[in-house]
Write an enzyme that holds these catalytic residues in place. Structure first.
Site, short mmCIF file in Angstrom:
data_model
loop_
_atom_site.label_atom_id
_atom_site.label_comp_id
_atom_site.label_asym_id
_atom_site.label_seq_id
_atom_site.Cartn_x
_atom_site.Cartn_y
_atom_site.Cartn_z
N HIS A 168 83.27 9.58 64.08
CA HIS A 168 83.92 10.63 63.13
C HIS A 168 85.28 11.21 63.41
O HIS A 168 85.28 11.56 64.58
CB HIS A 168 82.85 11.44 62.62
CG HIS A 168 82.29 12.63 63.38
ND1 HIS A 168 82.87 13.66 63.83
CD2 HIS A 168 81.12 12.43 64.37
CE1 HIS A 168 82.36 14.36 64.38
NE2 HIS A 168 81.34 13.62 65.23
N HIS A 221 80.59 21.97 70.91
CA HIS A 221 81.01 22.86 69.59
C HIS A 221 81.71 24.05 70.09
O HIS A 221 81.83 25.00 69.35
CB HIS A 221 79.60 23.13 68.75
CG HIS A 221 79.46 21.92 67.74
ND1 HIS A 221 78.85 22.13 66.72
CD2 HIS A 221 79.70 20.63 67.87
CE1 HIS A 221 78.67 20.81 65.78
NE2 HIS A 221 79.08 20.08 66.77
N GLU A 280 80.98 13.79 58.87
CA GLU A 280 79.74 13.77 59.91
C GLU A 280 79.43 15.33 60.11
O GLU A 280 78.35 15.53 60.11
CB GLU A 280 80.21 12.93 61.14
CG GLU A 280 78.90 12.69 61.92
CD GLU A 280 78.37 13.75 62.75
OE1 GLU A 280 77.39 13.75 63.37
OE2 GLU A 280 79.22 14.61 62.99
N GLU A 281 80.42 16.08 60.40
CA GLU A 281 80.19 17.28 60.77
C GLU A 281 79.24 18.20 59.95
O GLU A 281 78.78 19.09 60.18
CB GLU A 281 81.24 18.37 61.33
CG GLU A 281 82.03 17.62 62.73
CD GLU A 281 81.17 17.78 63.84
OE1 GLU A 281 79.94 18.48 63.86
OE2 GLU A 281 81.67 17.56 64.96
N ASP A 318 78.97 8.77 69.39
CA ASP A 318 79.32 10.22 69.20
C ASP A 318 79.52 10.77 70.55
O ASP A 318 80.20 10.15 71.18
CB ASP A 318 78.08 10.96 68.42
CG ASP A 318 78.82 11.99 67.52
OD1 ASP A 318 79.38 12.88 68.01
OD2 ASP A 318 78.51 11.91 66.23
N ASP A 347 84.29 15.84 70.41
CA ASP A 347 83.08 15.32 69.59
C ASP A 347 83.95 15.50 68.02
O ASP A 347 84.03 16.64 67.47
CB ASP A 347 82.00 16.38 69.32
CG ASP A 347 81.03 16.35 68.34
OD1 ASP A 347 80.96 15.20 67.65
OD2 ASP A 347 80.37 17.32 67.99
#
Length: 340
Positions: A68, A319, A219-220, A239, A185
């Site tokens: 993504h 994150h 995706e997030e 991922d 990510d």
């Protein structure tokens, strides 16, 4: 086969392009232009996902690989009377790590203003709770780098509710091979898939089956690859691998996820990936990620009749202020090449 410098150069450039979920056009354009320069045809779905098709030896089977392009971010929730901005999250950023970060505020007419994300108690000399105040989304604001002191001043700049706020990725590649940045990510895996596509083209490799590479854009927020082309029978989500607690994955490994919040991934497909990693003598880890979802789980939840699996380079501090190593990127690249 793995070209480290080329992969990291592409990754560094991609990381510099703002792409919170819902605002991915410029990053998608960069990926598209890179792949078209190599000689691929691309297509874009109505949602904005980029798809690249590759013919294989077995033309009756089509396998998908996804990564993504979208990232975490923020959005203007409201404009405060003092000219600061209240925020809402895009995806699930670790908000305490955002205090003090520089950011761009992107208006609907593509003007870009700069600012700083700050606690509502930003000074130890002024606020008794400066050190203890929660850094949740309701206690963070953006202070603009403009001479504004009222809601009207901010609106006069053209800023409004719903504008995108993208914060600084702070990309650093160390001499020891670590890549430190927000949004590894999943831009690290986008870079890996682009490198796979380049290798297939430049080294004239014919994969075992037809392949469709999906670069997803939501995706997030949970629905990146919820729709996939109907001819795909199995989907490998590329991922990131999580690090910490009882997990075996490190920043040098290719992660193979056996189960996440959506349940177990396809047993046979996961076993095959483990066997590929063993055969290629790769550094890898098999782990369980109970607070995680992927493009493959999004497709399965949406009703896709597929096998699904999940792999990726080990990424620390997900994150937040993330870090991986070029060895994890290489191991993941090699695992994908073995798979296809």
């Amino acid at each position: 086969m793995f070209k480290k410098e080329e992969t990291i150069s592409f990754l560094t450039e991609l990381l510099s392009i703002n792409s919170p979920s819902g605002y991915t056009k410029h990053a998608v354009d960069y990926v598209r232009e890179t792949l078209e320069e190599v000689g691929y045809d691309t297509e874009t779905t109505p949602k904005g996902n980029l798809i690249v098709s590759v013919a294989g030896q077995d033309t009756k089977r089509t396998r998908g690989l996804s990564a993504h392009i979208d990232t975490l971010g923020l959005m203007v929730r409201s404009i405060n009377d003092d000219g600061t901005l209240s925020l809402t999250k895009i995806g699930g950023p670790l908000t305490p790590t955002l205090d003090g970060e520089y950011c761009d505020i992107i208006t609907r007419d593509d003007k870009v203003f700069t600012g700083t994300i700050l606690s509502k108690s930003p000074s130890i000399h002024v606020y008794k709770d400066a050190a203890t105040k929660e850094r949740d989304i309701d206690n963070l604001i953006v202070k603009l780098d403009e001479r504004v002191s009222s809601k009207e001043d901010v609106k006069g700049l053209g800023i409004q509710n719903g504008d995108i706020i993208a914060y600084d990725p702070k990309v650093v590649v160390t001499d020891s091979g670590f890549v430190k940045s927000r949004f590894l990510d999943d831009k690290a895996s986008v870079a890996i898939l682009v490198s796979v596509l380049k290798a297939l083209k430049t080294e004239d490799i014919l994969p075992a089956t037809n392949l469709k590479f999906i670069f997803s854009t939501y995706e997030e927020v949970g629905h990146g690859a919820s729709w996939i082309p109907e001819d795909i029978t199995e989907l490998l989500a590329v991922d990131m691998g999580c690090i910490g607690l009882d997990l075996e994955c490190t920043e040098f490994d290719a992660s193979i996820c056996a189960k996440d919040s959506s349940g177990p991934y396809d047993y046979g497909m996961t076993t095959d990936l483990i066997n590929h990693a063993k055969r290629k003598e790769l550094n890898y880890a098999v782990d369980i990620y109970p607070m995680y979802g992927s493009d493959a789980s999004a497709a399965l939840r949406a009703g896709a009749n597929i096998k699904g699996a999940l792999i990726g380079p080990g990424v620390a501090s997900s994150h937040g202020m993330e870090r991986t190593h070029t060895e994890a990127i290489r191991n993941t690249f090699e695992l994908i090449m073995a798979y296809i």
